[in-house]
Design a protein around this motif. Structure first.
Motif, PDB file in Angstrom:
ATOM      1  N   GLU A 149       0.805  -1.321   0.080  1.00  0.00           N
ATOM      2  CA  GLU A 149       0.036  -0.079  -0.022  1.00  0.00           C
ATOM      3  C   GLU A 149       0.913   1.363   0.127  1.00  0.00           C
ATOM      4  OE1 GLU A 149      -2.766  -0.288   3.438  1.00  0.00           O
ATOM      5  OE2 GLU A 149      -4.143  -1.623   2.345  1.00  0.00           O
ATOM      6  N   GLU A 150       2.131   1.182   0.490  1.00  0.00           N
ATOM      7  CA  GLU A 150       3.034   2.407   0.411  1.00  0.00           C
ATOM      8  C   GLU A 150       3.759   2.611  -0.762  1.00  0.00           C
ATOM      9  OE1 GLU A 150       4.860   2.884   4.808  1.00  0.00           O
ATOM     10  OE2 GLU A 150       5.269   1.070   4.161  1.00  0.00           O
ATOM     11  N   GLY A 151       3.908   1.543  -1.411  1.00  0.00           N
ATOM     12  CA  GLY A 151       4.828   1.760  -2.718  1.00  0.00           C
ATOM     13  C   GLY A 151       5.191   0.480  -3.347  1.00  0.00           C
ATOM     14  N   TYR A 152       6.297   0.633  -4.126  1.00  0.00           N
ATOM     15  CA  TYR A 152       6.775  -0.434  -4.964  1.00  0.00           C
ATOM     16  C   TYR A 152       7.940  -0.924  -4.216  1.00  0.00           C
ATOM     17  CZ  TYR A 152       3.725   0.976  -8.628  1.00  0.00           C
ATOM     18  OH  TYR A 152       2.749   1.259  -9.425  1.00  0.00           O
ATOM     19  N   VAL A 153       8.299  -2.463  -4.267  1.00  0.00           N
ATOM     20  CA  VAL A 153       9.136  -2.973  -3.587  1.00  0.00           C
ATOM     21  C   VAL A 153      10.220  -3.207  -4.524  1.00  0.00           C
ATOM     22  CG1 VAL A 153      10.157  -5.043  -2.070  1.00  0.00           C
ATOM     23  CG2 VAL A 153       7.890  -4.165  -1.762  1.00  0.00           C
ATOM     24  N   ALA A 160      17.208  -4.181  -0.890  1.00  0.00           N
ATOM     25  CA  ALA A 160      15.636  -4.123  -1.268  1.00  0.00           C
ATOM     26  C   ALA A 160      15.292  -2.714  -0.692  1.00  0.00           C
ATOM     27  CB  ALA A 160      15.154  -5.231  -0.802  1.00  0.00           C
ATOM     28  N   VAL A 161      14.621  -2.167  -1.228  1.00  0.00           N
ATOM     29  CA  VAL A 161      13.945  -0.774  -0.603  1.00  0.00           C
ATOM     30  C   VAL A 161      12.471  -0.563  -0.834  1.00  0.00           C
ATOM     31  CG1 VAL A 161      16.129   0.359  -0.556  1.00  0.00           C
ATOM     32  CG2 VAL A 161      14.976   0.359  -2.520  1.00  0.00           C
ATOM     33  N   LEU A 162      11.811   0.282  -0.488  1.00  0.00           N
ATOM     34  CA  LEU A 162      10.565   0.793  -0.850  1.00  0.00           C
ATOM     35  C   LEU A 162      10.726   2.018  -1.623  1.00  0.00           C
ATOM     36  CD1 LEU A 162       7.550  -0.265  -0.249  1.00  0.00           C
ATOM     37  CD2 LEU A 162       7.338   1.537   1.285  1.00  0.00           C
ATOM     38  N   GLU A 163       9.978   2.012  -2.884  1.00  0.00           N
ATOM     39  CA  GLU A 163      10.020   3.278  -3.720  1.00  0.00           C
ATOM     40  C   GLU A 163       8.567   3.738  -3.736  1.00  0.00           C
ATOM     41  OE1 GLU A 163      11.431   4.237  -8.412  1.00  0.00           O
ATOM     42  OE2 GLU A 163      10.156   2.709  -7.928  1.00  0.00           O
ATOM     43  N   HIS A 164       8.380   5.046  -3.619  1.00  0.00           N
ATOM     44  CA  HIS A 164       7.133   5.823  -3.444  1.00  0.00           C
ATOM     45  C   HIS A 164       7.372   7.203  -4.442  1.00  0.00           C
ATOM     46  CE1 HIS A 164       3.134   6.973  -1.833  1.00  0.00           C
ATOM     47  NE2 HIS A 164       3.773   8.286  -2.055  1.00  0.00           N
ATOM     48  N   GLY A 165       6.681   7.226  -5.422  1.00  0.00           N
ATOM     49  CA  GLY A 165       6.623   8.728  -6.259  1.00  0.00           C
ATOM     50  C   GLY A 165       8.159   8.915  -6.438  1.00  0.00           C
ATOM     51  N   ALA A 166       8.702   7.786  -7.122  1.00  0.00           N
ATOM     52  CA  ALA A 166      10.014   7.925  -7.521  1.00  0.00           C
ATOM     53  C   ALA A 166      11.090   8.261  -6.371  1.00  0.00           C
ATOM     54  CB  ALA A 166      10.294   8.905  -8.840  1.00  0.00           C
ATOM     55  N   SER A 167      10.778   7.923  -5.520  1.00  0.00           N
ATOM     56  CA  SER A 167      11.691   8.365  -4.196  1.00  0.00           C
ATOM     57  C   SER A 167      11.949   6.965  -3.489  1.00  0.00           C
ATOM     58  CB  SER A 167      11.406   9.537  -3.574  1.00  0.00           C
ATOM     59  OG  SER A 167      11.472  10.643  -4.190  1.00  0.00           O
ATOM     60  N   LEU A 168      13.063   6.739  -2.806  1.00  0.00           N
ATOM     61  CA  LEU A 168      13.433   5.707  -1.836  1.00  0.00           C
ATOM     62  C   LEU A 168      12.452   6.099  -0.450  1.00  0.00           C
ATOM     63  CD1 LEU A 168      16.900   4.538  -2.305  1.00  0.00           C
ATOM     64  CD2 LEU A 168      14.735   4.015  -3.882  1.00  0.00           C
TER      65      LEU A 168
END
Length: 281
Positions: A149-153, A160-168
């Motif tokens: 729900e927060e973003g892309y893995v 491994a990180v979470l990406e949201h709105g083209a930002s880590l």
């Protein structure tokens, strides 16, 4: 505050205090106690991917563990002001983590590295990944197309990180790690032998039964509770976002040296350079 080469234990302790990675850290006492209380009250965001049940529903029990394993003030009447991380406990935990990294290297194990604090710890994890691969470990490549729900893995520089709105993205959630482990199992791929991470990435992997080590701040008690119960193998206490990511370099150098991995990344870089030279020839 660069330290040339690998610091001695005494030099590292001094550096941790000077940079406020440990010692008198930026996190105030009232924030620490607020987080301990909210974990004890069952707020899942503070469980960092773990299942704590009702075992830690007393704030004073949480404080006692944090005083023992992190070095915060153990006086429950101390409610406001400066709190601390004991730098000796930080280095003790780094040495325990180094022992697990050494085991991974000696066994050529599969290792997954992840961070919910990319602004502070991405380079720490990346240097560890480079050294482990050079020592013969397999750095696990995560499946494509994962999201929460927060973003892309995603996976950048082996981490491994979470990406949201083209930002880590900074996240405490264990859901990104859950997505990775579920996708690996669904694809019939082996799970990691070891996870090196922080926040919910480390907690969720440990809850899944995977050997996990990680970093945690003094206002994030869940990983230290998990270590005290034996669910998580090592939790390293530190301020996980100081002024400059470069301040963590001496700590990383010490960790890799204690693990017997010093120079592994340099050798890998040299091998890559020789490969490029051979191709150009």
């Amino acid at each position: 505050m660069p330290i040339p080469g690998t610091p001695s234990r005494a030099e590292l302790v001094d550096h941790l205090v000077k940079t406020r990675i440990a010692g008198d850290v930026a996190t105030p006492r009232e924030n620490n106690l607020n987080h301990y209380r909210r974990l004890a009250n069952g707020e899942r965001n503070f469980w960092l991917g773990l299942e704590l049940g009702d075992r830690w529903n007393d704030e004073q029990d949480v404080l006692a563990v944090m005083a023992e394993r992190v070095g915060v003030n153990d006086d429950p009447a101390f409610r406001y002001g400066q709190d601390t991380i004991d730098p000796e406990l930080t280095v003790d935990a780094l040495e325990r983590m180094a022992g697990r990294l050494r085991k991974a290297a000696e066994g050529g194990q599969r290792v997954l590295l992840a961070t919910g604090h990319p602004g502070g710890l991405l380079d720490v994890h990346h240097a560890t990944a480079v050294a482990l691969r050079a020592a013969g470990c397999e750095v696990v490549v995560i499946p494509e197309g994962l999201q929460t729900e927060e973003g892309y893995v995603r996976q950048f520089a082996d981490i491994a990180v979470l990406e949201h709105g083209a930002s880590l993205w900074h996240t405490h959630s264990g859901e990104p790690m859950h997505q990775i482990l579920t996708a690996l199992e669904r694809a019939g791929r082996p799970l990691p032998d070891l996870v090196v991470a922080d926040h919910g990435w480390a907690g969720r992997a440990a809850q899944h039964g995977i050997d996990s080590v990680g970093y945690a701040d003094c206002n994030d008690p869940a990983l230290f509770l998990a270590e005290s119960e034996g669910t998580l193998q090592v939790a390293v206490p530190l301020d996980d976002h100081v002024v400059s990511p470069r301040y963590y370099d001496p700590m990383t150098a010490y960790l890799l040296s204690e693990a017997g991995l010093t120079g592994q990344g340099d050798r890998e870089d040299q091998g890559d350079q020789r490969d490029r030279e051979d191709q150009e020839a």
